[in-house]
Each structure stands twice: as C-alpha cells, then as structure tokens.
Scaffold this motif. Structure first.
Motif, mmCIF file in Angstrom:
data_model
loop_
_atom_site.group_PDB
_atom_site.id
_atom_site.type_symbol
_atom_site.label_atom_id
_atom_site.label_comp_id
_atom_site.label_asym_id
_atom_site.label_seq_id
_atom_site.Cartn_x
_atom_site.Cartn_y
_atom_site.Cartn_z
ATOM 1 N N ALA A 110 -15.367 31.033 3.462
ATOM 2 C CA ALA A 110 -14.920 31.602 2.190
ATOM 3 C C ALA A 110 -14.663 33.097 2.287
ATOM 4 C CB ALA A 110 -15.960 31.324 1.096
ATOM 5 N N LEU A 111 -15.454 33.791 3.108
ATOM 6 C CA LEU A 111 -15.405 35.258 3.093
ATOM 7 C C LEU A 111 -15.284 35.922 4.459
ATOM 8 C CD1 LEU A 111 -18.294 35.628 0.498
ATOM 9 C CD2 LEU A 111 -15.897 36.164 0.064
ATOM 10 N N GLY A 112 -15.321 35.126 5.522
ATOM 11 C CA GLY A 112 -15.349 35.702 6.862
ATOM 12 C C GLY A 112 -14.220 36.668 7.158
ATOM 13 N N ALA A 113 -12.985 36.308 6.797
ATOM 14 C CA ALA A 113 -11.844 37.179 7.079
ATOM 15 C C ALA A 113 -11.969 38.514 6.352
ATOM 16 C CB ALA A 113 -10.544 36.480 6.675
ATOM 17 N N GLU A 114 -12.512 38.483 5.138
ATOM 18 C CA GLU A 114 -12.683 39.724 4.383
ATOM 19 C C GLU A 114 -13.812 40.579 4.959
ATOM 20 O OE1 GLU A 114 -12.091 39.580 -0.047
ATOM 21 O OE2 GLU A 114 -12.379 37.444 0.333
ATOM 22 N N ILE A 115 -14.870 39.914 5.394
ATOM 23 C CA ILE A 115 -16.006 40.650 5.953
ATOM 24 C C ILE A 115 -15.580 41.443 7.181
ATOM 25 C CG2 ILE A 115 -18.267 40.419 7.066
ATOM 26 C CD1 ILE A 115 -18.275 39.994 4.085
ATOM 27 N N ALA A 116 -14.651 40.891 7.947
ATOM 28 C CA ALA A 116 -14.181 41.580 9.153
ATOM 29 C C ALA A 116 -13.544 42.927 8.838
ATOM 30 C CB ALA A 116 -13.177 40.695 9.897
ATOM 31 N N ARG A 117 -13.145 43.137 7.585
ATOM 32 C CA ARG A 117 -12.513 44.399 7.171
ATOM 33 C C ARG A 117 -13.469 45.297 6.402
ATOM 34 N NH1 ARG A 117 -8.775 40.347 5.588
ATOM 35 N NH2 ARG A 117 -7.020 40.156 7.033
#
Length: 226
Positions: free
Chosen positions: A110-117
């Motif tokens: 759900a949030l992994g791609a956003e956490i990377a930023r």
C-alpha cells in the motif's frame, strides 16, 4: 479541561490506529492532518499535543500497520500445522479479500513506493519493521540454515507484495485473479522444490519433499473466493 495521562494515551492510540487505516487507503500524501484528526474524532488544533510533526504520526501509523500484519501471521501460524503454515500465509496474503481492502492490509504494497521517497528517518523505521516481517517469514522455511531461510523469505515476500500491487492495479477481473494465482504458485513451487544434493555421494533413494503446501494454498484460496 485537563485530561488524565491514561486518557491522553488512549487518544494517542486512537489517532495512530485511525491514521494507519486512512494512510493505507489514501497514501502517505493523499490525506492531510486535519482529515486524519477528524477521523479520530478530534480537532486539528489538538494534533501537536500528541505528535511533534506529521512525520512522527506517519512513522507510528506505519509501524502500527506492520505490527498488525506480523501479529496476524503469528495468529495464522498458531492455527495451522507446521507444514501448512507457509501455504496458509500465502493464501491469505494473495487473496481477493486482501487485494480489495488495502486499508486493513499489509502496509508494504500500500505504501512501499511512497516510503522510498520519504526522509531517511522514515525509511529507517519502515526498514526495521520490514526486517521483522522477513524474520517472521523465515521461520516458515525449515530444513536449512537460517541464512538460506532468510533468502527464501525475502524472495517470497517480494513476490507476494509485488503480486498484490499488480493485482490492485489490474482491478478485480480475470487478470487480477491470474496475478494472485501466479504469485501463489511462484512462492510455493520455490518452497517445495527439492534442494540440490550436497555431494555426489548422496543417496539416490532420497524422496523429494511433497508439494503439500501448494495444494493447501489452492484449497484456502478457493474457499476465500466462494
């Protein structure tokens, strides 16, 4: 009006719990502090009585969500026979129910791609919880050294989480179902594959491990769709 310490802790926990759901539904930047506080039944003005910053709330909400996932896995493990635990995890994770309810599912797809930023502090907190999930999953791979089990767990989680992301992108039609099914098969076939012989002297009569996990996962997934 002054509230007790217990009341403040209860309120704090309620904000974190509500935020963990809304962030998984809307994304880390899809909802503001005012709306998060409103969901918890509080005013925007009371936010800084509980958190130093929005980042602090996001970190706690992520941690809460990932802890709930790990707790659920442990609960599932306690309900299944040892040789069926991995299949039970996979069937539950790669199910239409999980795909269609991101707000109550795993935080990584759900949030992994956003956490990377996000900031290094946020990524560090997220990575620590991810490592705990890897350790939990590695416990389900028996018969090998812990380093090998950890590698299998990493590959399994990467496959499972990626499959959920793609299934959500595809919606809830045939392609989405195919992606979930392919993910289940990939994880369980790898887990059931016989290990290479340690040496040429190994007995040729060794019986390969039966792929019971794959059959169990297929049965659980079928019942989940009914």
């Amino acid at each position: 009006m002054r509230y007790s310490k217990e009341h403040k802790l209860e309120t704090h926990a309620r904000i974190v719990k509500k935020a963990s759901v809304r962030l998984r539904e809307k994304g880390a930047h899809g909802i503001g502090v005012a709306d998060l506080m409103k969901d918890a039944g509080l005013t925007h003005g009371g936010f800084y009585a509980h958190f130093d910053s929005r980042e602090a709330l996001v970190i706690e909400a992520f941690a809460y969500a990932m802890d709930r996932s790990t707790d659920r896995w442990r609960q599932l493990a306690g309900q299944a026979a040892p040789d069926q635990r991995l299949a039970t995890f996979v069937a539950s994770y790669l199910s239409p129910q999980h795909r269609d309810n991101p707000g109550h599912g795993c935080a990584v797809p759900a949030l992994g791609a956003e956490i990377a930023r996000e900031s290094p502090k946020t990524r560090k907190a997220f990575a620590a919880k991810l490592d705990q999930m890897i350790e939990m999953m590695s416990e389900q791979f028996h018969g090998g050294p812990s380093k090998s089990a950890r590698k299998h767990a990493m590959a399994a989680l990467a496959t499972m989480m990626g499959s959920v992301v793609l299934a959500r992108v595809a919606g809830n039609g045939d392609l989405s179902e195919e992606l979930l099914s392919a993910g289940r098969e990939a994880v369980l076939e790898r887990a059931a594959a016989p290990k290479p012989a340690a040496s040429k002297a190994a007995s040729p009569k060794t019986t390969p491990r039966k792929p019971t996990a794959k059959k169990a996962a297929t049965k659980v997934a079928s019942s989940a769709r009914s």
